[in-house]
Design a protein around this motif. Structure first.
Motif: not given
Length: 368
Positions: A120, A122-123, A300-302, A305, A317-319, A322-323
């Motif tokens: 992750n 890469t996020n 992790d994105a979720e 968040k 964290n870009a991912a 975005d959320l």
């Protein structure tokens, strides 16, 4: 950084009242035995700032991996460093700020990360995939970034003719808020912000400026109600002070809570100190593989968040970004203007001798 306990919704305090600290894997003492962490088996022993995690993050990780997380709390980087200086008592993941990543890596107190176990990565936003304080991200993954500024009670400041206390002068060099202010107790951060007020870089501060900063804060001390570690925003919320040296995320938490409209936050016109809190594995960690899995989960994105919604700090964290809703992305407390950021700097670790000098200066100020 020192994190707020004064949250909207289900705060740590309300969780503790309902379930007790042991039920959600939290120790306030920093003692591993307090969490029953001395036994064998898979686990992650997490040493973190207070209220710097999502409300279900630890339980969610355990549900996903069958690995429990036991979280102990510290209040300052100085406390974290002192706790591990004599050897790792059993922590697997810690959260030092940027210059302490440098300091601890040079002292071999943290170990190199295995990037293959952290996909992750890469996020992350490109600008956080490398760092001057940790070239190549060998020892750390970014968790948040943050700035220091002045949190304030809007009505109290207006009553004193200072509707927006937008200079460090009000904290460091003015009687305007006598016994109605609190400053941060972290020595390096405090001294560096005084350098900003003096109009110089907060890195490589000349000896003459260090001497003048010490005398300035000794003169200011009768006007200071407290040097806080982990409760500056709580002092503000309780009405014990009118202005406080605080982190933007702490103030965003306070301002989003019930009654938060009474407060605001400003980055002073002179610029400020930027920090980045990072995820590291200390040398001697007993559960290295699970520590990597936990760090990967936090990126992790979720999962990120849920953390960001709770702690209200800027995310690297870009991912995750975005959320998040526009109310977060466009919040000037969380994301100060480009003009103010251009005047601001990261603090660099300048060696153990300089770190000790900062601590000694603060000790003399405290004793004055």
């Amino acid at each position: 950084m020192a994190k707020s306990k004064f949250l909207g919704g289900a705060s740590r305090r309300s969780l503790l009242q309902q379930f007790g600290a042991a039920a959600i894997g939290i120790s306030f003492s920093g003692s591993l035995s307090a969490c029953g962490q001395g036994g064998g088996g898979r686990t992650v022993n997490f040493y973190n700032w207070d209220t710097y995690i999502g409300p279900t993050t630890l339980a969610d990780f355990q549900a996903a991996t069958d690995v429990p997380v036991n979280m102990s709390l510290f209040a300052t980087n100085d406390e974290l460093f002192a706790r591990l200086r004599a050897g790792n008592p059993g922590f697997d993941v810690i959260v030092p700020s940027n210059e302490f990543v440098t300091r601890m890596s040079q002292a071999q107190m943290i170990q190199e990360l295995d990037r293959a176990q952290i996909p992750n990565f890469t996020n992350l936003l490109p600008e956080f995939q490398d760092a001057a304080f940790d070239p190549g991200r060998r020892y750390s993954m970014p968790y948040t970034w943050l700035v220091l500024g002045i949190g304030y009670n809007k009505a109290a400041c207006a009553a004193k003719g200072v509707p927006v206390p937008n200079s460090w002068r009000y904290l460091f060099d003015s009687p305007t808020f006598t016994q109605r202010m609190a400053l941060l107790s972290e020595s390096a951060d405090l001294i560096r912000l005084c350098a900003k007020y003096q109009g110089i870089s907060l890195n490589a501060i000349p000896e003459a400026n260090l001497a003048s900063i010490e005398q300035m804060l000794i003169r200011q001390k009768p006007h200071i109600k407290a040097f806080h570690e982990d409760d500056g925003q709580d002092l503000l919320a309780a009405g014990e002070i009118d202005i406080v040296l605080e982190y933007n995320g702490d103030m965003a938490q306070l301002m989003s809570a019930e009654g938060g409209e009474a407060f605001d936050f400003v980055v002073p016109q002179e610029g400020t100190l930027i920090n980045s809190d990072c995820l590291c594995i200390p040398t001697g960690a007993p559960h290295v593989e699970d520590a990597h899995a936990f760090i990967n989960y936090l990126l992790d994105a979720e999962a990120g968040k849920k953390i960001t919604e709770e702690i209200q700090y800027p995310t690297p964290n870009a991912a995750v970004r975005d959320l998040m809703p526009d109310s977060y992305k466009n919040n000037p407390v969380i994301f100060p203007s480009a003009d103010l950021m251009a005047k601001s700097e990261y603090g660099a670790f300048e060696g153990d001798e300089k770190a000790r000098q900062f601590e000694e200066i603060f000790t003399r100020i405290s004793a004055a």
